[in-house]
Design a protein around this motif. Structure first.
Motif, mmCIF file in Angstrom:
data_model
loop_
_atom_site.group_PDB
_atom_site.id
_atom_site.type_symbol
_atom_site.label_atom_id
_atom_site.label_comp_id
_atom_site.label_asym_id
_atom_site.label_seq_id
_atom_site.Cartn_x
_atom_site.Cartn_y
_atom_site.Cartn_z
ATOM 1 N N ALA A 1 -69.416 -83.282 102.184
ATOM 2 C CA ALA A 1 -69.809 -81.918 101.859
ATOM 3 C C ALA A 1 -69.755 -81.731 100.349
ATOM 4 N N HIS B 1 -69.811 -78.984 97.541
ATOM 5 C CA HIS B 1 -69.679 -77.544 97.329
ATOM 6 C C HIS B 1 -70.812 -77.062 96.434
ATOM 7 N N SER B 2 -71.487 -75.990 96.864
ATOM 8 C CA SER B 2 -72.669 -75.503 96.158
ATOM 9 C C SER B 2 -72.546 -74.042 95.757
ATOM 10 N N PRO C 1 -64.048 -84.328 101.222
ATOM 11 C CA PRO C 1 -65.362 -83.821 101.641
ATOM 12 C C PRO C 1 -65.960 -84.489 102.882
ATOM 13 N N SER D 1 -71.101 -69.996 96.182
ATOM 14 C CA SER D 1 -70.874 -68.992 97.222
ATOM 15 C C SER D 1 -72.080 -68.894 98.138
ATOM 16 N N GLY E 1 -62.889 -75.084 105.228
ATOM 17 C CA GLY E 1 -63.279 -75.053 103.830
ATOM 18 C C GLY E 1 -62.237 -75.714 102.948
ATOM 19 N N GLY F 1 -71.579 -73.236 105.857
ATOM 20 C CA GLY F 1 -70.642 -72.440 105.079
ATOM 21 C C GLY F 1 -69.266 -72.421 105.685
ATOM 22 N N SER F 2 -68.371 -71.815 104.923
ATOM 23 C CA SER F 2 -66.999 -71.622 105.376
ATOM 24 C C SER F 2 -66.517 -70.284 104.847
ATOM 25 N N THR G 1 -77.330 -77.442 105.191
ATOM 26 C CA THR G 1 -76.267 -76.643 104.596
ATOM 27 C C THR G 1 -75.404 -76.010 105.680
ATOM 28 N N HIS H 1 -62.828 -79.060 100.615
ATOM 29 C CA HIS H 1 -62.558 -79.081 99.171
ATOM 30 C C HIS H 1 -61.625 -80.242 98.821
ATOM 31 N N ASP I 1 -67.821 -70.060 101.055
ATOM 32 C CA ASP I 1 -68.315 -71.221 100.322
ATOM 33 C C ASP I 1 -69.515 -71.830 101.015
ATOM 34 N N PHE J 1 -71.870 -75.241 101.399
ATOM 35 C CA PHE J 1 -71.833 -76.684 101.227
ATOM 36 C C PHE J 1 -73.195 -77.276 101.575
#
Length: 151
Positions: free
Chosen positions: A100, A102-103, A71, A105, A64, A56-57, A54, A68, A113, A115
Motif C-alpha cells: 500500500a 499512502h497517497s 505496507p 487524504s 491504516g 481507504g482507511s 485504491t 503505515h 487515508d 492508499f
C-alpha cells in the motif's frame, strides 16, 4: 511500482475477469500485518480508477496503522459459494497482493487515508467449463500470467 493499468496491459482478459469479481460486491476483505507480525483481517471497500487500485482507511483504524508501519497487504473478493447443480456458472474468487502506497487524504467522502496498490500478485480461482477442475490463474510483474488445474 506496478499499477492496475500494468496488469490490464499485460493480461487484459484476465484483468477484466478479476476486476469484475472485485466490482461485483461492495465489501471485500483485506489482510494486513499487526505490529507483532501476526495477520489482521478487516473489511474494506476498493475502487479501480484511472488504472489504479485504491482503498481507504478511516482515521485511527487499525488497518491504516498496520499499512503505515508495514505496507504489505492481501485483498480478497467477497466469497460466493457455487450453486449446487450450476457449479460451472460460479464466477470464482480473486485476490490481489502488494504494498500500500499512502497517497494522502481521501478526496471525497469521510476523513481518512487513501492508499494506492503497488501490485505484486493477482490470483483468480475458478472452475473449468465442465466444472470438474479447479483452475488457478495468477499474474506477477516478473513472470506474467500462469495457470494450473487441480482435481
Amino acid at each position: 511500482m506496478t499499477t492496475w493499468r500494468d496488469v490490464q496491459a499485460a493480461a487484459p482478459e484476465f484483468a477484466r475477469r478479476v476486476q469484475s469479481l472485485f466490482d461485483a460486491h461492495k465489501h471485500k476483505t483485506i489482510a494486513t500485518l499487526r505490529a507483532d507480525g501476526s495477520p489482521r483481517i478487516s473489511g474494506i471497500e476498493t475502487a479501480f480508477t484511472d488504472g489504479e487500485l485504491t482503498f481507504g482507511s478511516m482515521p485511527n483504524a487499525r488497518k491504516g496503522s498496520d499499512l503505515h508501519r508495514d505496507p504489505r497487504f492481501a485483498l480478497h473478493t467477497a466469497t460466493v459459494d457455487p450453486v449446487e447443480g450450476n457449479e460451472a456458472e460460479w464466477p470464482g474468487e480473486a485476490k490481489i497482493a502488494g504494498r500500500a502506497v499512502h497517497s494522502g487524504s481521501i478526496p471525497d467522502g469521510p476523513d481518512g487515508d487513501l492508499f494506492r496498490a503497488d501490485i505484486t500478485e493477482v490470483v483468480l480461482t475458478h472452475l473449468d467449463d465442465s466444472a470438474t477442475l479447479l483452475v488457478i490463474e495468477w499474474w506477477t510483474p516478473t513472470n506474467g500470467l500462469r495457470a494450473v488445474e487441480r482435481e
